[in-house]
Design a protein around this motif. Structure first.
Motif: not given
Length: 339
Positions: A138-150, A227-236
């Motif tokens: 039920g969760l979106r698999v989010t690689d780097a390219a998908t994260m940019e779109i998200v 996160d603290e390093s600036g990496q973006a995350y997709n959260i439900n």
């Protein structure tokens, strides 16, 4: 849904059907747009609800507003967290309905926080780029390219569009994401090796929200964080809504969904459970009566209740003005879970 006395036939049968689908203020009748809108403390509520006079008489309009008073008194000044998604985001008519509900409720003193998803929009953009959406449990698999779109869709498109709609309807919305003011700090999801940049909520600092709510603004929050390093995350978005509700000490959490609520028999819409406590809903999950996509929604509600939220409701976002039905009538618009 409220534990207050059930409304009379005025509000029960009339009020939710009176709000028009066209948000254009030019549709306001002259009798409302003059002195009443300039001087009444309910002027923005009436603007959001017009044109009542084209359908019902003045006395009936007054009766309807009077029926809403106990519910307004109960929730005025209280924080209500709304997760906006599902069918209510797909249909232009339902979008207008939700926006008007939010504006009206804000105008009568409810402190609203809106968290939104945007799955269909994300899928559409991925399709344009030739990327096949992938999901796991039920969760979106989010690689780097998908994260940019998200990020582009949730923060750059959906959030701005929703803020614009609310402001255009007479509200005062402010667009945010979990990154702003370190509102949300994420951690990788347990199965991040398979999911990629999908996160859980590690911590929340809601201090950015308090002055906005005190000023009558509606924070509209996209469910992405860094996160603290600036990496973006997709959260439900359901998870974010539940955690923010808990952190804010909210009176109520509302999840807009594509189903009527929790059903005793998933194949029988007539078995809608109107109200249930934590123990009862956990038993339904154990017995397999709650399954699939409803399980994370129920878990989100239970977790928020365990952290002090007074009630949590899973309501039918396909119903016009479902937020008003849930908050300003005794019948509600889905299932209310209590602690």
């Amino acid at each position: 849904m409220s534990s207050l006395k059930a409304p009379s036939t005025f509000f029960h049968h009339v009020a939710h059907s009176m709000l028009p689908q066209n948000p254009n203020p030019s549709f306001l009748p002259a009798t409302i747009t003059r002195r009443s809108l300039r001087t009444s403390p309910l002027r923005c509520s009436l603007a959001a609800a017009a044109p009542l006079s084209s359908v019902i008489g003045s006395q009936t309009r007054v009766e309807i507003l009077s029926e809403a008073l106990p519910y307004i008194q109960r929730f005025r000044g209280k924080t209500i967290v709304v997760k906006y998604g599902g069918a209510a985001m797909k249909s232009p008519e339902l979008q207008a309905s939700v926006v008007k509900d939010l504006v009206l409720l804000s105008c009568v003193g409810l402190r609203l926080v809106v968290i939104h998803g945007g799955g269909p929009e994300i899928n559409a953009w991925l399709g344009r780029l030739g990327i096949e959406p992938q999901f796991l449990n039920g969760l979106r698999v989010t690689d780097a390219a998908t994260m940019e779109i998200v990020e582009m869709v949730l923060v750059g498109k959906v959030n701005k569009s929703l803020v614009s709609r609310i402001n255009g309807a007479g509200g005062t919305a402010v667009g945010l994401s979990g990154k702003d003011g370190r509102l949300l700090v994420p951690r990788p999801a347990p199965d991040s090796a398979s999911l990629g940049f999908v996160g859980d909520v590690a911590s929340i600092d809601p201090s950015i929200l308090h002055p906005l709510l005190s000023s009558g603004h509606i924070p509209v929050i996209a469910s992405v964080a860094a996160d603290e390093s600036g990496q973006a995350y997709n959260i439900n978005a359901d998870t974010v809504a539940g955690e923010i509700a808990a952190a804010m000490g909210a009176e109520k959490l509302i999840l807009l969904t594509d189903v009527p609520g929790i059903l005793e028999d998933r194949n029988d819409l007539g078995t809608l459970v109107k109200e249930i406590d934590i123990k009862g809903v956990r038993k339904m999950v154990e017995d397999g009566k709650v399954a699939g996509g409803m399980i994370p929604k129920v878990n989100c509600c239970v977790r928020s209740l365990a952290q002090g939220v007074r009630t949590a409701s899973i309501i039918d976002g396909r119903k016009s003005h479902s937020l008003l039905l849930e908050l300003l009538t005794g019948d509600g618009a889905g299932t209310m879970i209590t602690g």
